[in-house]
Design an enzyme around this catalytic site. Structure first.
Site, PDB file in Angstrom:
ATOM      1  N   LYS A 100      32.806  30.218  41.008  1.00 36.32           N
ATOM      2  CA  LYS A 100      32.571  29.359  40.267  1.00 36.32           C
ATOM      3  C   LYS A 100      31.263  29.765  39.705  1.00 36.32           C
ATOM      4  O   LYS A 100      30.271  29.700  40.484  1.00 36.32           O
ATOM      5  CB  LYS A 100      32.483  27.978  40.598  1.00 36.32           C
TER       6      LYS A 100
ATOM      7  N   LYS B 158      36.698  30.503  37.999  1.00 33.76           N
ATOM      8  CA  LYS B 158      36.165  29.425  37.072  1.00 33.76           C
ATOM      9  C   LYS B 158      34.747  30.056  36.345  1.00 33.76           C
ATOM     10  O   LYS B 158      33.879  30.236  37.058  1.00 33.76           O
ATOM     11  CB  LYS B 158      35.931  28.006  37.596  1.00 33.76           C
TER      12      LYS B 158
END
Ligand code: PBG
Length: 341
Positions: free
Chosen positions: A210, A263
């Site tokens: 992320k 992400k």
């Protein structure tokens, strides 16, 4: 006669299979399917609340009483899973509503499982929506005479609270937990706590790679979770680093992650594709709020064809290697897919 017409037929082979929709569908290598989608939901206290999020047209903060209808719609569209984010009634330094028995997400998980028992309810595990300072963990303080950097997020103290959060969500009926905090060791901490509490069969979907992204802006408005000071670069990944992303994923798999995630999706398709080649674990991509907002803004201005651009981007995410796509476009994409089917 021109040279072109004398080319052997073999040199014109690509266009032969593009001549009709039927042919194109037959040879399509990638197929979007609503059954791969996870739809994020923002749940809030109150009654009859359906607040549209300005920067995310078509997405709402919903109160608990709205969830049964939402669940019915998802069932009709064959979307199998939701990812829950909560807006607490009150925030504090320790983010206590994140792990409260009757926290908003815990109540939402119960309501959704009541309305639609087959729905896969995934709960995001993080403290940023619940802390008064908006960071994803608790801030470090001077401990036993040793002064740690003021204002830094305390990794290990946070892990304990994340583990409590995950267990409270599992107790409320969550089918899966998804730690998005980016603390080191979070998957191991959640796995151990879930096992100890008798939830050995609850999978962990780890936000493994992320990145500290500008594309989370609309989400932070929707979830009211922007940090009050500083930013998240001390715990989220630095955008230039793809090899580090693979090491993060490797670590999360070793810690027991059942599903790993990249992400955001669109600026990180290379990471997604490399992760697909390197790891056999199911791979999720999070098509984040800013990516959604860009499409909506351009479509509203008439600058792009929104539905077509959406399917093209989702196809790109799948083609890069995602098994699971977490996307705010899930419902509209499912509708467009059923129209073209
Ligand atoms: C919580 C969390 C964030 C997102 C998912 N979980 C925001 C952040 O890290 O600041 C972003 C999702 C999106 O932008 O759609 N840590």
């Amino acid at each position: 006669m021109t040279t072109t017409t004398r080319l052997p037929a073999a040199f014109r082979r690509f266009r032969r299979l593009r001549r009709s929709e039927a042919l194109r569908r037959l040879v399509a290598e990638t197929r979007l399917d609503p059954r791969d989608f996870v739809y994020p939901l923002f749940v809030t206290h109150g009654l009859g609340v359906r607040n549209e999020i300005e920067s995310m047209p078509g997405q709402y903060q919903l109160s608990l009483d709205q969830l049964a209808a939402e669940a019915r719609e998802l069932r009709e569209l064959r979307i199998p899973a939701v990812l829950l984010f909560g807006l607490p009634a009150a925030k504090d330094d320790a983010g206590s509503e994140a792990y409260a028995r009757d926290g908003i997400v815990q109540q939402a998980a119960r309501a959704l499982k009541d309305a639609y028992p087959d729905l896969c309810v995934i709960c995001d595990v993080c403290l940023c929506e619940y802390t008064s300072h908006g960071h994803c963990g608790v801030l470090s303080q001077s401990k036993g005479g040793i002064v740690t950097t003021a204002g830094e997020v305390d990794n290990d103290a946070t892990l304990e609270l994340l583990a409590r959060t995950a267990v409270s969500q599992a107790e409320a009926g969550a089918d899966m937990v998804a730690p998005s905090d980016m603390m080191d060791g979070h998957t191991a901490a959640l796995r151990a706590a879930l096992d100890d509490a008798g939830f050995g069969m609850t999978p962990v979907m780890a936000y493994a790679a992320k990145f500290a992204s500008a594309f989370y802006g609309p989400f932070r408005v929707a979830a009211e979770s922007a940090p009050a000071f500083g930013d998240r670069r001390g715990y989220q990944m630095d955008p230039p680093n793809a090899r580090e992303a693979l090491r993060e994923i490797e670590a999360e798999v070793a810690e027991g992650a059942d599903i790993v995630m990249v992400k955001p999706a669109l600026a990180y398709l290379d990471v997604l594709s490399q992760a697909r080649q390197r790891f056999d674990a199911p791979l999720a991509a999070y098509n984040v709020s800013g990516e959604y907002a860009m499409i909506k803004a351009a479509a509203r201005n008439g600058w792009i064809d929104g539905p077509k651009a959406t399917l093209e981007l989702l196809t790109g995410i799948k083609r890069a290697g995602a098994d699971i796509i977490i996307t705010y476009h899930a419902k509209e994409a499912a509708r467009s897919l059923s129209e073209t089917a």
